[in-house]
Design an enzyme around this catalytic site. Structure first.
Site, PDB file in Angstrom:
ATOM      1  N   ASP A 111      32.789  30.675  37.697  1.00 41.46           N
ATOM      2  CA  ASP A 111      33.925  30.656  36.792  1.00 41.46           C
ATOM      3  C   ASP A 111      34.302  32.080  36.388  1.00 41.46           C
ATOM      4  O   ASP A 111      33.464  32.993  36.436  1.00 41.46           O
ATOM      5  CB  ASP A 111      33.598  29.849  35.532  1.00 41.46           C
ATOM      6  CG  ASP A 111      33.307  28.387  35.842  1.00 41.46           C
ATOM      7  OD1 ASP A 111      33.754  27.905  36.903  1.00 41.46           O
ATOM      8  OD2 ASP A 111      32.623  27.740  35.031  1.00 41.46           O
ATOM      9  N   LYS A 112      35.533  32.237  35.973  1.00 42.75           N
ATOM     10  CA  LYS A 112      36.036  33.564  35.587  1.00 42.75           C
ATOM     11  C   LYS A 112      35.151  34.225  34.538  1.00 42.75           C
ATOM     12  O   LYS A 112      34.876  35.430  34.596  1.00 42.75           O
ATOM     13  CB  LYS A 112      37.471  33.423  35.062  1.00 42.75           C
ATOM     14  CG  LYS A 112      38.117  34.730  34.646  1.00 42.75           C
ATOM     15  CD  LYS A 112      39.529  34.492  34.132  1.00 42.75           C
ATOM     16  CE  LYS A 112      40.133  35.771  33.585  1.00 42.75           C
ATOM     17  NZ  LYS A 112      41.493  35.546  33.031  1.00 42.75           N
TER      18      LYS A 112
END
Length: 239
Positions: A103-104
């Site tokens: 995930d970012k």
């Protein structure tokens, strides 16, 4: 392989630029000057020189990166910085891609390669390749959570996860844990803790199969894998 394609793939310039080098007599194969861009070479057998320096042929590249938060696991994006943007041109010419995704806002171990076969094996559900994460959890993580994770938990969409191995490092208002899973569902670690009424505040991947994040790599830094590390990953491929 055509000589112009070989040299272009290894970053000596575009096909057009390489053709100019050939025309000027800057390239030799097995001691003979080659000017024809269509000349075929055997990358692992022939001795190729350009500007008097021997060309080392490499087909694949394997990179370990400590992915920082705020960077996405993609090869390109018009809005967000990607893990590829963190590489130098000498690595980008091999066209590596991230194996799987983080995930970012998740940090930690990211493997980048252009070896599609190896990447496919590492991501194959049949291989059950373990991935271990360190996380800080908002809430007290208990022995009951360990038992629930061992059985697999039901996510918000009804999916029943495979068993996860939860290790409590410190339990309190904020708990430090390590979790090993063999799947890579969307936001899986966050959703597993959500399923037991807790929230992930910080998440970092620390291992992928036999590959362990190099603690000397700062956020955003990377290095090529050692021969030993590559061999360990290839052993997963063959298992």
């Amino acid at each position: 392989m055509r000589i112009d394609k070989l040299l272009s793939n290894l970053g000596f310039g575009s096909r057009k630029e390489v053709k100019k080098f050939l025309k000027k007599g800057s390239v030799s194969v097995n001691g003979q000057v080659i000017k024809d861009p269509k000349h075929h070479v055997h990358p692992h057998e022939d001795e190729v020189f350009i500007f008097g320096e021997e060309v080392e042929y490499r087909e694949y590249i394997y990179i370990m990166m400590n992915k920082p938060s705020g960077v996405i696991s993609a090869t390109e994006d018009v809005r967000e910085p990607t893990v590829i943007d963190l590489l130098e041109e000498e690595e980008r010419i091999f066209k590596p891609f991230p194996v799987g995704r983080l995930d970012k806002d998740t940090e930690g171990l990211m493997l980048l390669t252009n070896d599609g076969k190896l990447a496919h094996q590492l991501l194959s559900p049949k291989k059950d390749v373990p991935k271990t994460y360190f996380a800080i959890i908002d809430g007290i993580v208990t022995e009951e959570d360990i038992q629930l994770f061992e059985k697999g938990v039901t996510l918000d969409d009804g999916y029943q996860t495979k068993p996860g191995k939860l290790h409590i490092i410190k339990s309190g208002t904020y708990s430090d844990i390590e979790l090993t899973i063999t799947e890579g569902k969307y936001h899986q670690v966050k959703r597993m803790f959500q399923a037991v009424g807790k929230k992930v505040k910080y998440l970092k991947r620390i291992s992928l199969g036999p590959l362990v994040l190099d603690k000397t790599l700062k956020e955003g830094e990377y290095r090529e894998l050692t021969e030993e590390e590559i061999g360990q990953l290839q052993d997963v491929d063959q298992s």
